[in-house]
Design an enzyme around this catalytic site. Structure first.
Site, PDB file in Angstrom:
ATOM      1  N   LEU A  23       0.829  -1.211   0.000  1.00 16.76           N
ATOM      2  CA  LEU A  23       0.000   0.000   0.000  1.00 16.76           C
ATOM      3  C   LEU A  23       0.856   1.250   0.000  1.00 16.76           C
ATOM      4  CD1 LEU A  23      -2.589  -0.977   2.760  1.00 16.76           C
ATOM      5  CD2 LEU A  23      -3.116  -0.629   0.350  1.00 16.76           C
ATOM      6  N   LYS A  48      -5.061  -0.801  10.246  1.00 15.96           N
ATOM      7  CA  LYS A  48      -3.932  -1.460   9.595  1.00 15.96           C
ATOM      8  C   LYS A  48      -3.220  -2.298  10.651  1.00 15.96           C
ATOM      9  CE  LYS A  48      -0.126  -0.521   6.454  1.00 15.96           C
ATOM     10  NZ  LYS A  48       0.939  -1.247   7.113  1.00 15.96           N
ATOM     11  N   CYS A  59      20.606  12.757  45.634  1.00 15.71           N
ATOM     12  CA  CYS A  59      21.277  13.805  46.373  1.00 15.71           C
ATOM     13  C   CYS A  59      20.466  13.974  47.660  1.00 15.71           C
ATOM     14  CB  CYS A  59      21.270  15.104  45.576  1.00 15.71           C
ATOM     15  SG  CYS A  59      21.900  16.489  46.532  1.00 15.71           S
TER      16      CYS A  59
HETATM   17  S1  IVH Z   1      -5.073  -4.199   2.052  1.00 14.10           S
HETATM   18  C1  IVH Z   1      -4.151  -4.525  -2.360  1.00 14.10           C
HETATM   19  N1  IVH Z   1      -5.912  -4.035   4.546  1.00 14.10           N
HETATM   20  O1  IVH Z   1      -0.336  -3.545   5.245  1.00 14.10           O
HETATM   21  C2  IVH Z   1      -4.503  -4.524  -0.922  1.00 14.10           C
HETATM   22  N2  IVH Z   1      -3.594  -4.382   4.159  1.00 14.10           N
HETATM   23  O2  IVH Z   1       1.598  -1.708   4.027  1.00 14.10           O
HETATM   24  C3  IVH Z   1      -3.351  -4.441  -0.024  1.00 14.10           C
HETATM   25  N3  IVH Z   1      -2.258  -4.595   6.205  1.00 14.10           N
HETATM   26  O3  IVH Z   1       0.869  -5.713   2.777  1.00 14.10           O
HETATM   27  C4  IVH Z   1      -3.572  -4.771   1.366  1.00 14.10           C
HETATM   28  N4  IVH Z   1      -3.922  -4.374   7.625  1.00 14.10           N
HETATM   29  O4  IVH Z   1       0.229  -6.705   5.076  1.00 14.10           O
HETATM   30  C5  IVH Z   1      -4.849  -4.199   3.741  1.00 14.10           C
HETATM   31  N5  IVH Z   1      -6.787  -3.897   6.703  1.00 14.10           N
HETATM   32  C6  IVH Z   1      -5.736  -4.061   5.886  1.00 14.10           C
HETATM   33  C7  IVH Z   1      -4.435  -4.274   6.381  1.00 14.10           C
HETATM   34  C8  IVH Z   1      -3.378  -4.411   5.474  1.00 14.10           C
HETATM   35  C9  IVH Z   1      -2.615  -4.579   7.488  1.00 14.10           C
HETATM   36  C10 IVH Z   1      -0.865  -4.765   5.724  1.00 14.10           C
HETATM   37  C11 IVH Z   1      -0.699  -5.763   4.598  1.00 14.10           C
HETATM   38  C12 IVH Z   1      -0.063  -4.982   3.483  1.00 14.10           C
HETATM   39  C13 IVH Z   1       0.596  -3.850   4.238  1.00 14.10           C
HETATM   40  C14 IVH Z   1       0.849  -2.657   3.338  1.00 14.10           C
END
Ligand code: IVH
Length: 673
Positions: free
Chosen positions: A83, A118, A431
């Site tokens: 992402l 995330k 101290c």
């Molecule tokens: S969507 C094409 N949803 O973040 C869609 N990713 O920095 C791509 N990740 O590789 C992923 N929570 O490992 C998605 N709710 C979430 C997520 C998520 C964690 C991670 C995933 C991805 C990384 C990108």
């Protein structure tokens, strides 16, 4: 072999699967653990008898018994994209403009956003053939990953069989495997005991665990999984979700754990609100999140936008400000606090951390310095957790300059030069010179602080001025200050001098509990000061209280009681009290006759024990105190009532021996009216 056995096996598997789904995914168990265990045993026994009837989706088949010798590489059917990141709302706005521009004139380009947390773990791709889990693969480089199916099968929130009537020939599910924080800590504790290297964070621990060759170890580690992407074959027109929101709901329905903290947002303003809400909220979660993933809800729009080389154009990760950052140590200094405690600090190149610029981090104490072997010139990783001062987490030894010399902890107070004292078994050096300017400075800043005497205009800068110009040698001296003296100080005009003198004078009206708190007795914070003031209504009473009397007060423990007794024993403190009394500070509880003052309660002494049916013990105590009663921690002849709940133990016995009147919670509430 009879059909009856096969039927029984199918029923058992289905029943156990449902129970596990309710337990792990829905958090709504419908079966007692013992019942589950027994059904599971029945299934395992039958399978042992008829191994030819074991199916790969059986709940007994989660943990293989042979460690793998290596993982094989597998090409993903559909690549796993990563992402794009946005670090503030400005960047998020630019992203919105970009995708809207890209769609201009093509299709209707309005869509709501789905916000998901995330999760800070490892992305995993799962393949189901005819409803059965056949493969679990790590993200790898996005194109090729490693086949970790045996390990994936141990994760309880990943179904071995999809909960679908007529499953399509192939279904792909993606999501994040992660380690809950408490499990992470447990693993590290065990590794420390075993002398193994510690995992730096839950993400590394999850990734390391997924790549364990022995699935039995993985099963022990209790990995978890949140699903967020569903790929159905294009032929599945009927079942095809039209939006990400529907996809998440479908994922949950077919057996996956989907993060419940998702939200449908109609615009970026709503996204912002979600992001801000979870900046705080995420601290209470049992797993780590490092941002919010914002996705266009409408799949038609997603499709129209497609992907760049690396990212989908229809999603972005809005990251929370980093809470760890590297920087270089410019100096190591020590700070002397108002209790005389000497705290070493690293002075660093300024660095952006969790939204603020940081230049100092605590090193806690001499032991910690030795443990870190931190030196001036070192590159270090600092961390900020919540509101506390940042701390140095670790040193990066490979980046150490050649001539860096080991740090030696000072033997003398940097402020007054007297020898520092470090009692055996304690980590803090102190101290103990009561006229050390650093101690006076800290004490006075605390005295004037908002929760204590709340003296406007007497912050650290002015405190330093007053002390450095020899106008103040004790807290009490501020009450003798005149406008003429103060206006002669640099940077302070007549107006501010007048204001300050007035603020100091009106602090004499502050109540007794604030004065007690302001004295800075160790362990006597705001709450304890309040409790002490209520139970010992004059300073004379508090001063004469024995350790046992203090400890008998509800809420006052051994440590606090001892600290209060010790404080009054120091000559300098006695002199301070005498001067403050002379200056006219409040050393007695003003009798506010509460409107609820109640003859059954006022002046009576209560003890509360056991679990009350509706009130917490602290709540009951507050009600009693509000009505003018006293609450103590132990039964004596002076106790008037014992309020006893369930599992009341020795206090109830003692009260009965002494013939003290017992009350239930409802009787207490009656008395309170
Ligand atoms: S969507 C094409 N949803 O973040 C869609 N990713 O920095 C791509 N990740 O590789 C992923 N929570 O490992 C998605 N709710 C979430 C997520 C998520 C964690 C991670 C995933 C991805 C990384 C990108």
């Amino acid at each position: 072999m009879s059909d009856a056995i096969e039927t029984r096996l199918t029923q058992l598997r289905s029943q156990l699967q449902k129970a596990a789904y309710a337990y792990y995914v829905l958090d709504a168990p419908f079966m007692e653990d013992a019942v589950y265990d027994q059904l599971y045993r029945e299934l395992a026994d039958l399978e042992a008898q008829y191994p030819q009837l074991i199916t790969p989706d059986s709940p007994t088949q989660r943990v293989g018994d042979k460690p793998a010798s290596q993982f094989t590489s597998v090409k993903h059917n559909i690549p796993l994209y990563s992402l794009e990141n946005a670090f503030d709302f400005g960047e998020l706005g630019q992203w919105e403009q970009k995708w809207q521009r890209a769609l201009e004139g093509e299709v209707p380009h309005h869509s709501s956003y789905v916000c998901e947390l995330k999760i800070d773990g490892s992305a995993i791709a799962l393949t189901y053939e005819n409803g059965l889990l056949v493969r679990g693969v790590t993200r790898g480089d996005g194109v090729t990953g490693e086949d970790i199916t045996a390990n994936i099968r141990t994760i309880r929130t990943i179904p071995l069989r999809l909960n679908l009537e007529n499953p399509p020939p192939i279904v792909e599910v993606r999501g994040e495997a992660f380690l809950p924080l408490d499990t992470f800590e447990k693993i590290n504790q065990e590794r420390e005991k075993a002398g193994e290297n510690l995992f730096a964070n839950p993400r590394n621990a999850a990734a390391g665990t997924l790549r364990q060759l022995d699935a039995r170890i993985v099963a022990d580690r209790k990995l978890d999984f949140f699903a967020y992407t569903l790929h159905l074959p294009e032929t599945e027109v009927q079942a095809q979700p039209m939006t990400q929101w529907e996809a998440l709901e479908l994922l949950q329905k077919i057996g996956f754990r989907v993060n419940p903290n998702r939200e449908l947002c109609s615009d970026l303003q709503a996204v912002k609100t979600y992001f801000e809400k979870w900046d705080d909220g995420r601290k209470k979660l049992s797993y780590l999140t490092d941002g919010v993933v914002v996705k266009l809800n409408d799949f038609a729009l997603q499709q129209a936008l497609g992907f760049t080389q690396k990212f989908p154009r229809w999603a972005i990760a809005l990251k929370y400000a980093a809470e760890e950052a590297p920087t270089v140590v410019k100096d190591i200094i020590v700070n002397v606090g108002r209790t005389g405690a000497v705290t070493p600090m690293a002075v660093m190149e300024p660095v952006q951390l969790a939204g603020t610029i940081v230049q100092r981090a605590t090193l806690h104490n001499a032991d910690r310095i030795q443990e870190l072997d931190i030196r001036v010139g070192d590159t270090v990783v600092i961390r900020k957790a919540g509101e506390i001062i940042p701390e140095v987490l670790r040193v990066l030894p490979d980046l150490r300059p050649e001539k860096a010399i080991a740090y030696e902890f000072p033997q003398h107070c940097p402020e007054c030069g007297s020898a520092l004292v470090r009692p055996q078994g304690e980590v803090v050096a102190r101290c103990v010179n009561s006229s050390c300017p650093a101690i006076l400075r800290g004490s006075l800043v605390h005295w004037a602080s908002r929760d204590a005497l709340d003296i406007q205009g007497l912050g650290e800068k002015n405190v330093i001025l007053l002390i450095d110009h020899g106008l103040v040698h004790s807290i009490a001296d501020i009450y003798d200050l005149t406008v003429t003296q103060i206006e002669a100080l640099p940077r302070l005009g007549q107006k501010s001098a007048e204001k300050l003198v007035e603020a100091i004078a009106s602090s004499k009206n502050q109540d007794y509990a604030r004065v007690l708190y302001g004295l800075g007795i160790r362990f006597v914070g705001k709450v304890n000061a309040e409790i002490l003031a209520q139970n010992f209504s004059t300073l004379g009473q508090l001063q004469n209280a024995t350790f046992a009397q203090l400890q008998g007060v509800y809420g006052i423990g051994e440590e606090i009681a001892q600290s209060v007794v010790d404080w009054f024993r120091v000559d300098g403190n006695q002199q301070l009290i005498a001067k403050l009394q002379l200056a006219g500070l409040n050393f007695a509880q003003t009798q506010t006759v509460s409107s609820q003052s109640n003859s059954h309660i006022a002046g009576k002494t209560f003890v509360i024990t056991g679990t009350l049916p509706t009130l917490k013990r602290t709540e009951a105590a507050d009600k009693i105190k509000a009505a003018g009663g006293k609450v103590t921690g132990s039964i004596s002849k002076n106790t008037d009532y014992l309020v006893a709940g369930e599992n009341a133990g020795s206090k109830l016995e003692k009260a009965r021996q002494l013939g003290i009147q017992e009350l239930t919670e409802s009787e207490l509430l009656d008395l309170l009216g």
